[in-house]
Design a protein around this motif. Structure first.
Motif, PDB file in Angstrom:
ATOM      1  N   ILE A 144       0.829  -1.202   0.000  1.00 27.38           N
ATOM      2  CA  ILE A 144       0.000   0.000   0.000  1.00 27.38           C
ATOM      3  C   ILE A 144       0.868   1.258   0.000  1.00 27.38           C
ATOM      4  N   HIS A 257      -8.935  -0.492  -1.024  1.00 32.78           N
ATOM      5  CA  HIS A 257      -8.728  -1.927  -0.850  1.00 32.78           C
ATOM      6  C   HIS A 257     -10.073  -2.501  -0.434  1.00 32.78           C
ATOM      7  N   GLN A 365      -7.277  -4.012  -5.071  1.00 33.85           N
ATOM      8  CA  GLN A 365      -6.626  -2.772  -4.650  1.00 33.85           C
ATOM      9  C   GLN A 365      -6.625  -1.842  -5.861  1.00 33.85           C
TER      10      GLN A 365
END
Length: 381
Positions: A144, A257, A365
Protein backbone atom coordinates in the motif's frame (compact mmCIF):
# COMPACT_ATOMS: atom_id res chain seq x y z
CA UNK A 1 -40.11 -33.91 4.82
CA UNK A 2 -39.33 -36.20 1.86
CA UNK A 3 -40.09 -33.37 -0.56
CA UNK A 4 -37.66 -31.03 1.23
CA UNK A 5 -35.04 -33.77 1.36
CA UNK A 6 -35.31 -34.51 -2.35
CA UNK A 7 -35.00 -30.78 -3.21
CA UNK A 8 -31.89 -30.38 -1.08
CA UNK A 9 -30.42 -33.65 -2.32
CA UNK A 10 -30.88 -32.54 -5.95
CA UNK A 11 -29.22 -29.17 -5.26
CA UNK A 12 -26.26 -30.78 -3.53
CA UNK A 13 -25.94 -33.47 -6.18
CA UNK A 14 -25.66 -30.79 -8.87
CA UNK A 15 -22.70 -29.41 -6.90
CA UNK A 16 -21.05 -32.81 -6.49
CA UNK A 17 -21.95 -33.06 -2.79
CA UNK A 18 -23.62 -36.10 -1.26
CA UNK A 19 -25.79 -36.40 1.82
CA UNK A 20 -24.07 -38.61 4.41
CA UNK A 21 -21.44 -39.58 1.87
CA UNK A 22 -17.87 -40.63 2.57
CA UNK A 23 -15.93 -37.76 0.96
CA UNK A 24 -14.51 -34.87 3.03
CA UNK A 25 -16.76 -32.34 1.27
CA UNK A 26 -19.97 -34.34 1.77
CA UNK A 27 -22.55 -33.29 4.36
CA UNK A 28 -23.31 -35.43 7.42
CA UNK A 29 -26.86 -34.68 8.62
CA UNK A 30 -27.58 -34.96 12.35
CA UNK A 31 -31.10 -33.48 12.39
CA UNK A 32 -33.66 -34.09 9.66
CA UNK A 33 -35.01 -30.58 10.18
CA UNK A 34 -31.97 -29.53 8.13
CA UNK A 35 -33.76 -30.36 4.88
CA UNK A 36 -36.78 -28.15 5.50
CA UNK A 37 -34.63 -25.31 6.80
CA UNK A 38 -32.33 -25.24 3.77
CA UNK A 39 -35.13 -25.77 1.23
CA UNK A 40 -37.14 -22.85 2.66
CA UNK A 41 -34.38 -20.41 3.61
CA UNK A 42 -31.44 -21.16 1.33
CA UNK A 43 -28.03 -19.94 2.52
CA UNK A 44 -29.59 -18.46 5.67
CA UNK A 45 -31.01 -21.86 6.60
CA UNK A 46 -27.73 -23.55 5.68
CA UNK A 47 -25.72 -21.31 7.99
CA UNK A 48 -28.18 -21.30 10.86
CA UNK A 49 -28.58 -25.07 10.83
CA UNK A 50 -24.79 -25.40 10.90
CA UNK A 51 -24.62 -23.06 13.91
CA UNK A 52 -27.18 -25.30 15.65
CA UNK A 53 -25.18 -28.46 14.94
CA UNK A 54 -27.76 -29.98 12.59
CA UNK A 55 -25.10 -30.95 10.05
CA UNK A 56 -21.36 -31.07 9.68
CA UNK A 57 -18.72 -31.35 7.00
CA UNK A 58 -15.04 -32.23 7.32
CA UNK A 59 -13.95 -29.79 4.57
CA UNK A 60 -16.54 -27.04 4.96
CA UNK A 61 -14.65 -24.62 2.71
CA UNK A 62 -14.54 -27.10 -0.19
CA UNK A 63 -18.24 -27.84 0.21
CA UNK A 64 -19.12 -24.12 0.00
CA UNK A 65 -16.75 -23.70 -2.94
CA UNK A 66 -18.65 -26.39 -4.83
CA UNK A 67 -22.02 -24.80 -4.03
CA UNK A 68 -20.94 -21.43 -5.41
CA UNK A 69 -19.14 -22.90 -8.41
CA UNK A 70 -22.32 -24.77 -9.38
CA UNK A 71 -24.59 -21.76 -8.84
CA UNK A 72 -26.67 -23.73 -6.34
CA UNK A 73 -27.06 -20.80 -3.92
CA UNK A 74 -28.38 -18.33 -6.49
CA UNK A 75 -31.96 -17.19 -6.90
CA UNK A 76 -33.47 -18.14 -3.53
CA UNK A 77 -36.43 -16.06 -2.36
CA UNK A 78 -34.54 -14.93 0.78
CA UNK A 79 -32.07 -13.33 -1.64
CA UNK A 80 -34.96 -11.62 -3.42
CA UNK A 81 -36.28 -10.19 -0.15
CA UNK A 82 -32.85 -8.77 0.67
CA UNK A 83 -32.64 -7.28 -2.82
CA UNK A 84 -36.01 -5.54 -2.42
CA UNK A 85 -35.00 -4.07 0.94
CA UNK A 86 -31.79 -2.74 -0.56
CA UNK A 87 -33.67 -1.25 -3.52
CA UNK A 88 -36.07 0.83 -1.45
CA UNK A 89 -34.01 1.63 1.67
CA UNK A 90 -30.53 3.03 2.28
CA UNK A 91 -29.27 0.28 4.57
CA UNK A 92 -25.94 2.05 5.04
CA UNK A 93 -27.19 5.44 6.24
CA UNK A 94 -25.56 7.01 9.30
CA UNK A 95 -27.75 5.18 11.81
CA UNK A 96 -27.76 1.80 10.07
CA UNK A 97 -24.00 1.87 9.51
CA UNK A 98 -23.39 1.55 13.26
CA UNK A 99 -24.99 -1.92 13.38
CA UNK A 100 -21.89 -3.70 12.07
CA UNK A 101 -19.71 -2.05 14.73
CA UNK A 102 -22.02 -3.15 17.52
CA UNK A 103 -22.49 -6.71 16.26
CA UNK A 104 -19.04 -7.51 14.89
CA UNK A 105 -16.24 -5.01 15.41
CA UNK A 106 -16.96 -4.24 19.07
CA UNK A 107 -16.42 -7.84 20.17
CA UNK A 108 -13.82 -8.66 22.81
CA UNK A 109 -10.51 -7.34 21.49
CA UNK A 110 -8.75 -10.41 22.88
CA UNK A 111 -10.46 -12.54 20.24
CA UNK A 112 -9.08 -10.34 17.49
CA UNK A 113 -5.61 -10.16 19.03
CA UNK A 114 -5.37 -13.95 18.97
CA UNK A 115 -6.87 -14.34 15.51
CA UNK A 116 -5.16 -11.52 13.62
CA UNK A 117 -1.62 -11.64 14.95
CA UNK A 118 0.85 -8.86 15.71
CA UNK A 119 -0.26 -6.47 12.97
CA UNK A 120 -3.96 -6.52 14.00
CA UNK A 121 -4.81 -6.30 10.30
CA UNK A 122 -8.40 -7.43 9.69
CA UNK A 123 -8.15 -7.39 5.89
CA UNK A 124 -6.53 -9.59 3.26
CA UNK A 125 -2.79 -10.20 3.58
CA UNK A 126 -0.42 -10.21 0.60
CA UNK A 127 1.21 -13.63 0.19
CA UNK A 128 3.61 -12.97 -2.68
CA UNK A 129 6.64 -13.58 -0.43
CA UNK A 130 5.38 -13.82 3.17
CA UNK A 131 6.01 -17.11 4.96
CA UNK A 132 3.49 -16.47 7.76
CA UNK A 133 0.50 -14.29 8.53
CA UNK A 134 2.43 -11.49 10.25
CA UNK A 135 4.94 -11.19 7.42
CA UNK A 136 2.21 -11.31 4.76
CA UNK A 137 0.27 -8.54 6.50
CA UNK A 138 3.39 -6.39 6.75
CA UNK A 139 3.96 -7.03 3.05
CA UNK A 140 0.39 -5.81 2.45
CA UNK A 141 1.12 -2.63 4.40
CA UNK A 142 4.30 -2.09 2.39
CA UNK A 143 2.47 -2.74 -0.88
CA UNK A 144 0.00 0.00 0.00
CA UNK A 145 2.74 2.45 0.97
CA UNK A 146 4.65 1.83 -2.25
CA UNK A 147 1.55 2.17 -4.41
CA UNK A 148 0.76 5.60 -2.98
CA UNK A 149 4.43 6.62 -3.12
CA UNK A 150 4.35 7.52 0.58
CA UNK A 151 6.76 10.21 1.82
CA UNK A 152 7.74 11.44 5.28
CA UNK A 153 6.13 14.83 4.60
CA UNK A 154 2.73 13.31 3.76
CA UNK A 155 -0.41 13.61 5.85
CA UNK A 156 -2.53 10.49 5.28
CA UNK A 157 -6.26 10.08 5.87
CA UNK A 158 -7.13 6.48 6.79
CA UNK A 159 -10.88 5.97 6.35
CA UNK A 160 -12.05 2.86 8.20
CA UNK A 161 -8.72 2.51 10.02
CA UNK A 162 -9.55 -0.68 11.94
CA UNK A 163 -7.25 -1.38 14.85
CA UNK A 164 -4.69 1.13 13.60
CA UNK A 165 -2.15 -1.32 12.20
CA UNK A 166 -1.62 0.45 8.89
CA UNK A 167 -1.45 3.87 10.55
CA UNK A 168 1.17 2.52 12.95
CA UNK A 169 3.22 1.09 10.08
CA UNK A 170 3.09 4.31 8.08
CA UNK A 171 4.06 6.49 11.03
CA UNK A 172 6.85 4.21 12.29
CA UNK A 173 8.41 3.26 8.98
CA UNK A 174 7.85 6.45 6.96
CA UNK A 175 7.56 9.09 9.67
CA UNK A 176 4.41 10.58 8.15
CA UNK A 177 1.34 11.88 9.94
CA UNK A 178 -1.90 9.86 9.88
CA UNK A 179 -5.52 10.70 10.70
CA UNK A 180 -7.70 7.64 11.27
CA UNK A 181 -11.51 7.44 11.12
CA UNK A 182 -13.60 4.58 12.52
CA UNK A 183 -17.12 3.99 13.92
CA UNK A 184 -16.04 1.13 16.23
CA UNK A 185 -15.27 2.31 19.78
CA UNK A 186 -13.43 -0.91 20.60
CA UNK A 187 -11.15 -0.52 17.60
CA UNK A 188 -10.50 3.18 18.19
CA UNK A 189 -9.64 2.59 21.85
CA UNK A 190 -7.22 -0.16 20.84
CA UNK A 191 -5.72 1.91 18.01
CA UNK A 192 -4.99 4.87 20.28
CA UNK A 193 -3.00 2.67 22.62
CA UNK A 194 -1.41 0.72 19.75
CA UNK A 195 -0.10 3.95 18.21
CA UNK A 196 0.76 5.80 21.42
CA UNK A 197 3.64 8.23 20.93
CA UNK A 198 3.31 8.32 17.13
CA UNK A 199 2.04 11.21 14.95
CA UNK A 200 -1.34 9.52 14.58
CA UNK A 201 -4.77 10.68 15.75
CA UNK A 202 -8.00 8.72 15.65
CA UNK A 203 -11.60 9.92 15.42
CA UNK A 204 -14.65 7.93 16.49
CA UNK A 205 -17.06 9.02 13.79
CA UNK A 206 -18.61 8.23 10.42
CA UNK A 207 -16.58 8.84 7.25
CA UNK A 208 -19.26 11.39 6.30
CA UNK A 209 -18.51 13.51 9.39
CA UNK A 210 -15.75 15.49 7.73
CA UNK A 211 -16.05 18.39 10.18
CA UNK A 212 -15.22 15.98 13.05
CA UNK A 213 -11.99 14.56 11.64
CA UNK A 214 -11.02 17.48 9.42
CA UNK A 215 -12.34 20.63 11.15
CA UNK A 216 -9.94 22.91 9.30
CA UNK A 217 -11.05 21.70 5.88
CA UNK A 218 -7.46 20.92 4.88
CA UNK A 219 -6.68 18.47 2.10
CA UNK A 220 -4.63 15.31 2.54
CA UNK A 221 -1.60 14.18 0.54
CA UNK A 222 -2.78 10.58 0.52
CA UNK A 223 -6.02 8.79 1.39
CA UNK A 224 -6.40 5.07 2.04
CA UNK A 225 -9.52 3.03 2.66
CA UNK A 226 -8.81 -0.58 3.61
CA UNK A 227 -11.98 -2.61 4.10
CA UNK A 228 -14.46 0.25 4.48
CA UNK A 229 -16.05 0.05 1.03
CA UNK A 230 -17.92 -3.16 1.94
CA UNK A 231 -19.90 -1.08 4.47
CA UNK A 232 -20.53 2.03 2.35
CA UNK A 233 -23.37 0.67 0.23
CA UNK A 234 -24.48 1.28 -3.39
CA UNK A 235 -26.67 4.27 -2.52
CA UNK A 236 -23.65 6.00 -1.00
CA UNK A 237 -20.76 5.11 -3.32
CA UNK A 238 -20.95 8.38 -5.26
CA UNK A 239 -21.18 10.52 -2.10
CA UNK A 240 -18.21 8.62 -0.64
CA UNK A 241 -16.12 9.24 -3.75
CA UNK A 242 -17.03 12.94 -3.69
CA UNK A 243 -15.93 13.17 -0.07
CA UNK A 244 -12.60 11.51 -0.87
CA UNK A 245 -12.16 13.73 -3.92
CA UNK A 246 -12.76 16.88 -1.89
CA UNK A 247 -10.39 15.76 0.88
CA UNK A 248 -7.53 14.90 -1.49
CA UNK A 249 -4.92 17.32 -2.83
CA UNK A 250 -4.63 17.76 -6.58
CA UNK A 251 -1.49 15.66 -6.85
CA UNK A 252 -2.59 13.19 -4.18
CA UNK A 253 -3.39 9.49 -4.47
CA UNK A 254 -6.27 7.43 -3.11
CA UNK A 255 -5.89 3.68 -2.53
CA UNK A 256 -9.06 1.64 -2.19
CA UNK A 257 -8.73 -1.93 -0.85
CA UNK A 258 -11.99 -3.87 -0.97
CA UNK A 259 -13.61 -7.24 -1.48
CA UNK A 260 -15.52 -7.15 -4.76
CA UNK A 261 -18.13 -9.28 -6.48
CA UNK A 262 -18.28 -10.33 -10.12
CA UNK A 263 -21.84 -9.21 -10.85
CA UNK A 264 -23.69 -6.16 -9.59
CA UNK A 265 -25.89 -6.68 -6.52
CA UNK A 266 -27.48 -4.31 -4.03
CA UNK A 267 -27.23 -6.58 -1.01
CA UNK A 268 -25.12 -9.32 0.57
CA UNK A 269 -25.79 -12.94 1.48
CA UNK A 270 -28.69 -13.15 4.02
CA UNK A 271 -26.70 -15.22 6.54
CA UNK A 272 -23.70 -12.87 6.52
CA UNK A 273 -26.09 -9.93 6.73
CA UNK A 274 -27.79 -11.28 9.85
CA UNK A 275 -24.82 -12.67 11.75
CA UNK A 276 -21.55 -11.11 10.60
CA UNK A 277 -21.74 -7.89 8.56
CA UNK A 278 -25.22 -6.35 8.88
CA UNK A 279 -26.03 -3.99 6.01
CA UNK A 280 -22.80 -4.89 4.22
CA UNK A 281 -22.63 -5.04 0.43
CA UNK A 282 -19.83 -6.01 -1.94
CA UNK A 283 -19.24 -3.63 -4.86
CA UNK A 284 -18.91 -4.66 -8.47
CA UNK A 285 -16.50 -3.20 -11.02
CA UNK A 286 -19.42 -1.42 -12.67
CA UNK A 287 -20.64 0.16 -9.44
CA UNK A 288 -17.20 1.44 -8.49
CA UNK A 289 -16.47 2.70 -11.99
CA UNK A 290 -19.73 4.63 -12.07
CA UNK A 291 -19.07 6.03 -8.59
CA UNK A 292 -15.69 7.56 -9.43
CA UNK A 293 -16.36 8.44 -13.08
CA UNK A 294 -15.55 12.09 -13.66
CA UNK A 295 -13.87 12.43 -10.27
CA UNK A 296 -10.79 10.23 -10.51
CA UNK A 297 -8.38 8.68 -12.96
CA UNK A 298 -7.88 4.95 -12.37
CA UNK A 299 -4.11 4.50 -12.14
CA UNK A 300 -4.02 0.82 -11.17
CA UNK A 301 -6.39 -2.08 -10.40
CA UNK A 302 -4.94 -5.26 -8.90
CA UNK A 303 -6.79 -8.45 -7.98
CA UNK A 304 -5.27 -10.83 -5.47
CA UNK A 305 -8.42 -12.59 -4.29
CA UNK A 306 -6.67 -15.93 -3.86
CA UNK A 307 -4.60 -14.32 -1.10
CA UNK A 308 -7.79 -13.90 0.92
CA UNK A 309 -8.36 -17.64 0.60
CA UNK A 310 -4.99 -18.14 2.35
CA UNK A 311 -5.57 -15.34 4.88
CA UNK A 312 -8.91 -16.80 5.99
CA UNK A 313 -7.27 -20.18 6.54
CA UNK A 314 -4.69 -18.58 8.85
CA UNK A 315 -7.38 -16.66 10.75
CA UNK A 316 -9.38 -19.86 11.16
CA UNK A 317 -6.40 -21.76 12.57
CA UNK A 318 -5.67 -18.95 15.02
CA UNK A 319 -9.32 -18.57 16.06
CA UNK A 320 -9.74 -22.31 16.53
CA UNK A 321 -6.60 -22.58 18.69
CA UNK A 322 -7.59 -19.55 20.79
CA UNK A 323 -11.10 -20.83 21.32
CA UNK A 324 -10.05 -24.31 22.38
CA UNK A 325 -7.28 -23.06 24.67
CA UNK A 326 -9.09 -20.15 26.29
CA UNK A 327 -12.78 -21.00 26.10
CA UNK A 328 -13.17 -24.76 26.14
CA UNK A 329 -10.62 -25.49 28.90
CA UNK A 330 -11.43 -27.44 30.98
CA UNK A 331 -13.09 -29.80 28.46
CA UNK A 332 -16.84 -29.45 28.31
CA UNK A 333 -16.86 -25.97 29.84
CA UNK A 334 -18.32 -24.31 26.73
CA UNK A 335 -22.00 -23.44 27.07
CA UNK A 336 -24.51 -23.96 24.28
CA UNK A 337 -24.37 -20.23 23.40
CA UNK A 338 -20.59 -20.31 23.24
CA UNK A 339 -20.62 -23.40 21.05
CA UNK A 340 -23.10 -21.71 18.69
CA UNK A 341 -20.82 -18.66 18.53
CA UNK A 342 -17.84 -20.89 17.75
CA UNK A 343 -19.70 -22.66 14.95
CA UNK A 344 -20.91 -19.31 13.62
CA UNK A 345 -17.33 -18.03 13.32
CA UNK A 346 -16.16 -21.32 11.85
CA UNK A 347 -18.85 -21.07 9.18
CA UNK A 348 -18.00 -17.40 8.57
CA UNK A 349 -14.29 -17.98 8.06
CA UNK A 350 -14.39 -21.27 6.16
CA UNK A 351 -17.43 -20.44 4.01
CA UNK A 352 -15.68 -17.21 3.09
CA UNK A 353 -12.60 -19.20 2.13
CA UNK A 354 -14.69 -21.42 -0.13
CA UNK A 355 -16.34 -18.40 -1.74
CA UNK A 356 -12.98 -16.92 -2.70
CA UNK A 357 -11.75 -20.30 -3.94
CA UNK A 358 -14.79 -20.53 -6.23
CA UNK A 359 -13.80 -17.08 -7.64
CA UNK A 360 -17.28 -15.83 -6.72
CA UNK A 361 -15.72 -12.83 -4.97
CA UNK A 362 -12.38 -11.05 -5.36
CA UNK A 363 -9.97 -8.76 -3.52
CA UNK A 364 -9.16 -5.51 -5.29
CA UNK A 365 -6.63 -2.77 -4.65
CA UNK A 366 -7.40 0.28 -6.77
CA UNK A 367 -5.21 3.37 -7.02
CA UNK A 368 -7.03 6.57 -8.03
CA UNK A 369 -5.77 10.08 -8.69
CA UNK A 370 -7.39 13.41 -9.49
CA UNK A 371 -5.68 13.31 -12.87
CA UNK A 372 -2.71 15.52 -12.09
CA UNK A 373 -0.22 12.80 -11.11
CA UNK A 374 2.92 12.89 -13.31
CA UNK A 375 3.11 10.34 -16.14
CA UNK A 376 6.23 8.97 -14.49
CA UNK A 377 4.14 7.55 -11.64
CA UNK A 378 3.83 3.77 -11.76
CA UNK A 379 2.30 1.81 -8.86
CA UNK A 380 4.57 -0.82 -7.34
CA UNK A 381 3.38 -4.39 -6.99
Amino acid sequence: MELFKSLVEKTLDDAGIALNGGRPHDIAVANDGFYRRVALYGSLGLGESYMDGWWDCEHLDEMVCRLFASGALKGHFTDAISALQAKFFNRQNRKASRAVAELHYNLDTELYRNMLGKTMAYTCAYWKEGANLDDAQLDKYELICRKIDLRESDHVLDLGCGFGGLAKHMAERYGCRVTGVNISRQQVDFAREFCRGLPVDFHLCDYRDTAAYNPGGRQFDRIVSIGLCEHVGPKNYREWMRIVHDQLKDRGLFLLHTIGINTTKQHCDPWYDRYIFPNGTLPSIGQLGKAFEGLFVMEDWQNFGFDYHVTLHEWWKNFDAYWKNAIEAPPGAATADRLRFYRMWKFYLLAGRGTFRARHIQLWQIVLSRGSVPMTYYPAR
